[in-house]
Design an enzyme around this catalytic site. Structure first.
Site, short mmCIF file in Angstrom:
data_model
loop_
_atom_site.label_atom_id
_atom_site.label_comp_id
_atom_site.label_asym_id
_atom_site.label_seq_id
_atom_site.Cartn_x
_atom_site.Cartn_y
_atom_site.Cartn_z
N HIS A 59 -1.34 8.83 7.13
CA HIS A 59 -0.89 7.51 7.58
C HIS A 59 0.60 7.39 7.36
CE1 HIS A 59 -2.30 7.34 3.41
NE2 HIS A 59 -1.30 6.51 3.18
N HIS B 115 3.49 4.55 6.58
CA HIS B 115 3.76 3.19 6.13
C HIS B 115 4.97 2.66 6.89
CE1 HIS B 115 1.44 3.45 2.22
NE2 HIS B 115 1.66 4.74 2.40
P1 AMP Z 1 -0.97 6.24 0.16
O1 AMP Z 1 -0.89 5.98 -1.32
O2 AMP Z 1 0.29 6.67 0.80
O3 AMP Z 1 -2.14 7.14 0.41
O4 AMP Z 1 -1.26 4.83 0.80
C1 AMP Z 1 -2.51 4.27 0.96
C2 AMP Z 1 -2.28 2.85 1.35
O5 AMP Z 1 -3.48 2.34 1.86
C3 AMP Z 1 -1.87 1.95 0.17
O6 AMP Z 1 -0.64 1.32 0.48
C4 AMP Z 1 -3.03 0.97 0.07
O7 AMP Z 1 -2.59 -0.32 -0.28
C5 AMP Z 1 -3.62 1.02 1.46
N1 AMP Z 1 -5.03 0.70 1.57
C6 AMP Z 1 -6.05 1.15 0.79
N2 AMP Z 1 -7.22 0.67 1.26
C7 AMP Z 1 -6.94 -0.06 2.37
C8 AMP Z 1 -7.72 -0.81 3.30
N3 AMP Z 1 -9.03 -0.90 3.19
N4 AMP Z 1 -7.09 -1.44 4.31
C9 AMP Z 1 -5.74 -1.37 4.43
N5 AMP Z 1 -4.95 -0.69 3.59
C10 AMP Z 1 -5.54 -0.04 2.57
#
Ligand code: AMP
Length: 145
Positions: A106, A108
């Site tokens: 993903h 950001h």
């Molecule tokens: P990363 O640490 O780069 O893997 O980022 C994962 C991101 O996903 C974090 O910023 C979380 O806040 C976000 N996240 C986790 N679960 C969900 C969800 N169900 N819907 C939207 N964002 C999420």
């Protein structure tokens, strides 16, 4: 869902793609999906994912990566305008050692403002009605362009 070898399709973003978990959606096309981060580090924090199951940058086929980057560019422009942000940061983490917590690739999108620091990564949950309102604001901008 098509996946790279070694990909674990039990993660939360795979569930969102399959419609098994909810999200505050801002954009969707054949290859990509964008939705609000539920633990925003700043107002307007949005995520863009490929629908192809790849855990990191290195395991996504080139065509899906190209589609994901185009969606990131398009959604980031809408987020910038929606939040009147003078700057936008794009972040992408690969591997637990880099801080990755969800093992579906993903990007950001983080609007940035002079003098406003980001909240800590993966801490406070955003209020649902606020996230829904932000998603709507970004969607309207995407639809108007
Ligand atoms: P990363 O640490 O780069 O893997 O980022 C994962 C991101 O996903 C974090 O910023 C979380 O806040 C976000 N996240 C986790 N679960 C969900 C969800 N169900 N819907 C939207 N964002 C999420």
């Amino acid at each position: 869902m098509q996946t790279a070898s070694g990909y674990d399709s039990g993660n939360i973003f795979a569930k969102i793609i399959r419609g098994e978990a909810p999200c505050f959606k801002v954009y969707e096309d054949q290859h990509t999906l964008a939705f609000m981060d539920i633990m925003p580090q700043v107002e307007g924090h949005t995520l863009v994912i490929p629908k192809f199951g790849a855990s990191d940058l290195f395991s996504l086929p080139a065509d899906d990566l190209a589609a994901t980057m185009l969606t990131t560019q398009r959604v980031a422009a809408a987020v910038k305008e929606a939040f009147a942000a003078p700057g936008v940061m794009i972040a992408q983490l690969n591997g637990a050692a880099a801080g990755q917590t969800v093992f579906h690739l993903h990007f950001h999108i983080l609007p940035r403002f002079n003098g406003i620091d980001l909240q800590m990564h993966v801490r406070g949950m955003g209020a649902k009605e606020v996230l829904a309102g932000h998603a709507e604001r970004i969607r309207q901008l995407l639809e108007s362009h």
